[in-house]
Design a protein around this motif. Structure first.
Motif, mmCIF file in Angstrom:
data_model
loop_
_atom_site.group_PDB
_atom_site.id
_atom_site.type_symbol
_atom_site.label_atom_id
_atom_site.label_comp_id
_atom_site.label_asym_id
_atom_site.label_seq_id
_atom_site.Cartn_x
_atom_site.Cartn_y
_atom_site.Cartn_z
ATOM 1 N N GLN A 128 0.828 -1.207 0.000
ATOM 2 C CA GLN A 128 0.000 0.000 0.000
ATOM 3 C C GLN A 128 0.864 1.258 0.000
ATOM 4 O OE1 GLN A 128 -2.379 -0.799 3.471
ATOM 5 N NE2 GLN A 128 -4.168 -1.347 2.226
ATOM 6 N N GLN A 177 -9.221 10.680 2.039
ATOM 7 C CA GLN A 177 -10.370 9.830 2.344
ATOM 8 C C GLN A 177 -9.966 8.371 2.477
ATOM 9 O OE1 GLN A 177 -13.164 10.763 -0.736
ATOM 10 N NE2 GLN A 177 -13.802 12.684 0.232
ATOM 11 N N ALA A 178 -8.836 7.976 1.912
ATOM 12 C CA ALA A 178 -8.381 6.590 1.987
ATOM 13 C C ALA A 178 -7.608 6.298 3.269
ATOM 14 C CB ALA A 178 -7.518 6.263 0.776
ATOM 15 N N SER A 215 -9.360 3.810 5.896
ATOM 16 C CA SER A 215 -9.376 2.398 5.483
ATOM 17 C C SER A 215 -7.973 1.806 5.473
ATOM 18 C CB SER A 215 -9.998 2.262 4.100
ATOM 19 O OG SER A 215 -9.228 2.931 3.132
#
Length: 89
Positions: free
Chosen positions: A5, A82-83, A86
C-alpha cells in the motif's frame, strides 16, 4: 498498512506529479529548443534571449492549464485523505 500500500500511494503520487508538471515542462522544453536553434542560426548568444521566452511560455501555460492542474491535485488529495481511515484501520 503494509509495504504494498505504501508503494502504491508513492507510485500514484509520482504519477500525479508527472501528470501535473508535464504541460509546463514540455512547453519550456519546446521553447528552449526553438530559441537554441534560433541562437545557433543567427550566432546571437544572449542569456536573456533564452530565459525570457521560457518564463513567458511557462506563465501562459500556467494561465491556460492552471485550473486543470489545480483541480487534478485537489481531487488526488481528497482521494488520498479519504483513503487514510481504510488504510489505517
Amino acid at each position: 498498512m503494509d509495504a504494498t500500500q505504501v508503494f502504491t500511494v508513492g507510485q500514484q503520487g509520482l504519477y500525479m506529479l508527472l501528470l501535473v508538471s508535464a504541460p509546463i515542462l514540455l512547453s519550456v522544453l519546446a521553447i528552449g529548443l526553438l530559441v537554441s536553434i534560433f541562437q545557433a542560426a543567427t550566432q546571437i548568444h544572449e542569456a536573456t534571449l533564452s530565459f525570457v521566452p521560457k518564463v513567458v511560455g511557462a506563465v501562459v501555460v500556467l494561465a491556460i492549464a492552471g485550473p486543470w492542474m489545480l483541480t487534478t491535485l485537489v481531487e488526488y488529495l481528497q482521494r488520498t485523505l479519504q483513503a487514510i481511515p481504510s488504510a489505517v484501520g
